[in-house]
Motif scaffolding. Sequence first.
Motif, PDB file in Angstrom:
ATOM      1  N   THR A 394       0.872  -4.453  11.133  1.00 26.32           N
ATOM      2  CA  THR A 394       1.023  -5.045   9.797  1.00 26.32           C
ATOM      3  C   THR A 394       1.843  -4.104   8.911  1.00 26.32           C
ATOM      4  OG1 THR A 394      -1.145  -4.126   9.197  1.00 26.32           O
ATOM      5  CG2 THR A 394      -1.067  -6.470   9.838  1.00 26.32           C
ATOM      6  N   LYS A 395       1.255  -2.933   8.616  1.00 22.74           N
ATOM      7  CA  LYS A 395       1.954  -2.035   7.682  1.00 22.74           C
ATOM      8  C   LYS A 395       3.241  -1.487   8.295  1.00 22.74           C
ATOM      9  CE  LYS A 395      -0.770   2.093   8.824  1.00 22.74           C
ATOM     10  NZ  LYS A 395      -1.342   3.336   8.324  1.00 22.74           N
ATOM     11  N   ALA A 396       3.271  -1.317   9.612  1.00 18.41           N
ATOM     12  CA  ALA A 396       4.502  -0.803  10.234  1.00 18.41           C
ATOM     13  C   ALA A 396       5.593  -1.869  10.142  1.00 18.41           C
ATOM     14  CB  ALA A 396       4.246  -0.409  11.681  1.00 18.41           C
ATOM     15  N   PHE A 397       5.212  -3.153  10.288  1.00 15.85           N
ATOM     16  CA  PHE A 397       6.175  -4.250  10.145  1.00 15.85           C
ATOM     17  C   PHE A 397       6.794  -4.200   8.750  1.00 15.85           C
ATOM     18  CE2 PHE A 397       7.345  -8.535   8.904  1.00 15.85           C
ATOM     19  CZ  PHE A 397       7.992  -9.040  10.019  1.00 15.85           C
ATOM     20  N   LEU A 398       5.920  -4.079   7.730  1.00 15.33           N
ATOM     21  CA  LEU A 398       6.419  -4.060   6.353  1.00 15.33           C
ATOM     22  C   LEU A 398       7.338  -2.851   6.110  1.00 15.33           C
ATOM     23  CD1 LEU A 398       4.754  -5.251   3.246  1.00 15.33           C
ATOM     24  CD2 LEU A 398       5.376  -2.847   3.194  1.00 15.33           C
ATOM     25  N   ALA A 399       6.969  -1.723   6.708  1.00 12.41           N
ATOM     26  CA  ALA A 399       7.801  -0.518   6.543  1.00 12.41           C
ATOM     27  C   ALA A 399       9.141  -0.686   7.259  1.00 12.41           C
ATOM     28  CB  ALA A 399       7.047   0.696   7.075  1.00 12.41           C
ATOM     29  N   GLN A 400       9.115  -1.321   8.434  1.00 11.54           N
ATOM     30  CA  GLN A 400      10.370  -1.534   9.179  1.00 11.54           C
ATOM     31  C   GLN A 400      11.303  -2.460   8.402  1.00 11.54           C
ATOM     32  OE1 GLN A 400       8.487  -3.077  12.665  1.00 11.54           O
ATOM     33  NE2 GLN A 400       8.386  -1.111  13.710  1.00 11.54           N
ATOM     34  N   ILE A 401      10.721  -3.537   7.836  1.00 11.32           N
ATOM     35  CA  ILE A 401      11.544  -4.457   7.033  1.00 11.32           C
ATOM     36  C   ILE A 401      12.172  -3.698   5.863  1.00 11.32           C
ATOM     37  CG2 ILE A 401      11.390  -6.428   5.425  1.00 11.32           C
ATOM     38  CD1 ILE A 401      11.264  -7.485   8.137  1.00 11.32           C
ATOM     39  N   THR A 402      11.346  -2.897   5.180  1.00  8.67           N
ATOM     40  CA  THR A 402      11.838  -2.127   4.030  1.00  8.67           C
ATOM     41  C   THR A 402      13.024  -1.259   4.456  1.00  8.67           C
ATOM     42  OG1 THR A 402       9.589  -2.066   3.151  1.00  8.67           O
ATOM     43  CG2 THR A 402      11.141  -0.445   2.260  1.00  8.67           C
TER      44      THR A 402
END
Length: 588
Positions: A394-402
């Motif tokens: 979850t949080k890694a996905f959001l960080a990757q998108i960022t």
Amino acid sequence: MCGIIGYIGKDKALPRILNGLKFLEYRGYDSAGIAYVVNNKVEIKKEIGRISSLEKEINYDTETYMGIGHTRWATHGEPFKINSHPHQVGKFTVVHNGIIENYAKLKNKLENMNITFKSDTDTEVIPALLNYYYSKEKDILKTIKKTINDLEGSYALGIICDDDYENIYAVRFGSPLIIAKDKNGNFIASDVPAILAYTNKYILLNELEIAKVSKNNIEVYNKDLELVSYVEKIFEGSQESALLNGYDHYMLKEINEEDKVFLDTFNYYVQNGKFKNTMPDFKKYKNIHIVACGSAYYVGIIASSIIEELCNIPVYVEVASEYRYKKVFYDKDTLVIIISQSGETADSLAALRKSCADNIDTLAIVNVVASSIAREAKYVLYVKAGPEIAVATTKAFLAQITLLILLAIKLAKKDALLKEFIGLEKLIKKLLNQDYKDVALSIYKNSNVFFIGRGIDYGICLEGSLKLKETSYINSVAFQAGELKHGSISLIEVGTPVIGICTKKDMSKKTISNIKEVKSRGAYVIYITNDTVVDKFYDKLIILPDAHEIVMPILSVIPLQLIAYEVAKLRGCDIDKPRNLAKSVTVE
Ligand code: M6R
């Protein structure tokens, strides 16, 4: 794909090994086992299922100061006790993470020498080979060298030999392994969280290096068995970051860290509205390939739309398991970007190696520091998500998108867009504080859920759909909103939940028309948008905070993650460790 740990020291070994295994359980949880030296002999205990089952069989007070442990994600052989690690043949006891691809050939050869096997695993050939070579060499290091010469595939091994209860031996190729130093002893482990309760000092073992670990010494040998020096690292994060901190599940804890993860990632690359030198310039590349698996692949799909739109260069996106075997068309201006949270995913690593072998420049977007993908790529950019324990990312996905949006802005030289990130953490927090139980209640009894969106929203739909199916076991599919009517709309029945997403305002009329098509066929519609909604074509509405289109994927994924979490909770699923899965997929 499994977790391994070993301890040798002045403290009792079993509490340390069992505690470490709990932090490795994310790597697999079909069975667990432990081997320890007591009364000058190796005792082995194995149990099917979680570490908690093994724990019931263990007496923590046992006078043992040396042992190795394993948590298994079954690949070869069903999750039975007999196939659980450690495996022992003659004088050698072994735990293994990885896959021995030529095990059938090796097994056949050993069977022809009258060596018998008890399990269906690929691993058992390793102690068998060790035992065989040791009978000739009488030297453990030479024996390990000869054994690994025979192995094809990937391995991180913890080894105990009955003739040397003063040392644990370890070696790795293609699977991660660290050696850690405690004041009272030393560890081997697949990952840092396993040892953080005791120490934050660790050494990364390089491929094919062999470690000889005693209670107060660590020796590392290269493949020619020469002693080599090593660099001791300090893990910066706290173990707290790998603990639940009062949350019911890691997935929920990690989603709730997203505002901080966003800021940490953004601030690492940007300061005072300008890129720092942590963000290199990739402008010489005229076309990009993005290669990844699962959620990281969906990040690639979203990033490809943004990069193409903003930078006007073609981006080809492919799942790593296909890319590694297919004919790909590069030229000298191609940059291959590998996205991976763990940095250990076997297919992504193989795709990276293929590009490196073809002399193509590679960039790794990775969360786990110094993981294989991070180390082997020409360039690496880290996302600052911190340890992610829940199997569903979850949080890694959001960080990757960022990070990929930042990369696109840098490539396009449109730094003015950086201002659109200011204050985004507050909008993230706002979404995190909303209640999605009501939406979850309207979904959780269904057996099919559809997600529809266009462009970038379709990428987010793919991720929302994967989150839902992997955590709640509800069948779910994502479609480009305009595509559903070309066949699959026949699956829509009265009450079928359809989650429609639209964050691209100039597309909202088109997406809404597609939603109306399913609504008029009885679908239960949940509409997620940042646009003004005038018409009541939905059953439930989730309004996203309004922000610039370029940052919307950072926001729109959050309700989908929380809906998946709530649905899985209502269905009583094992949220952090869904069935059949493991956090890092180190097998093909
Ligand atoms: O560690 P990686 O990012 O390379 O892992 C890739 C996929 O295995 C991973 O994203 C998987 O799809 C997750 N379970 C999704 O939540």
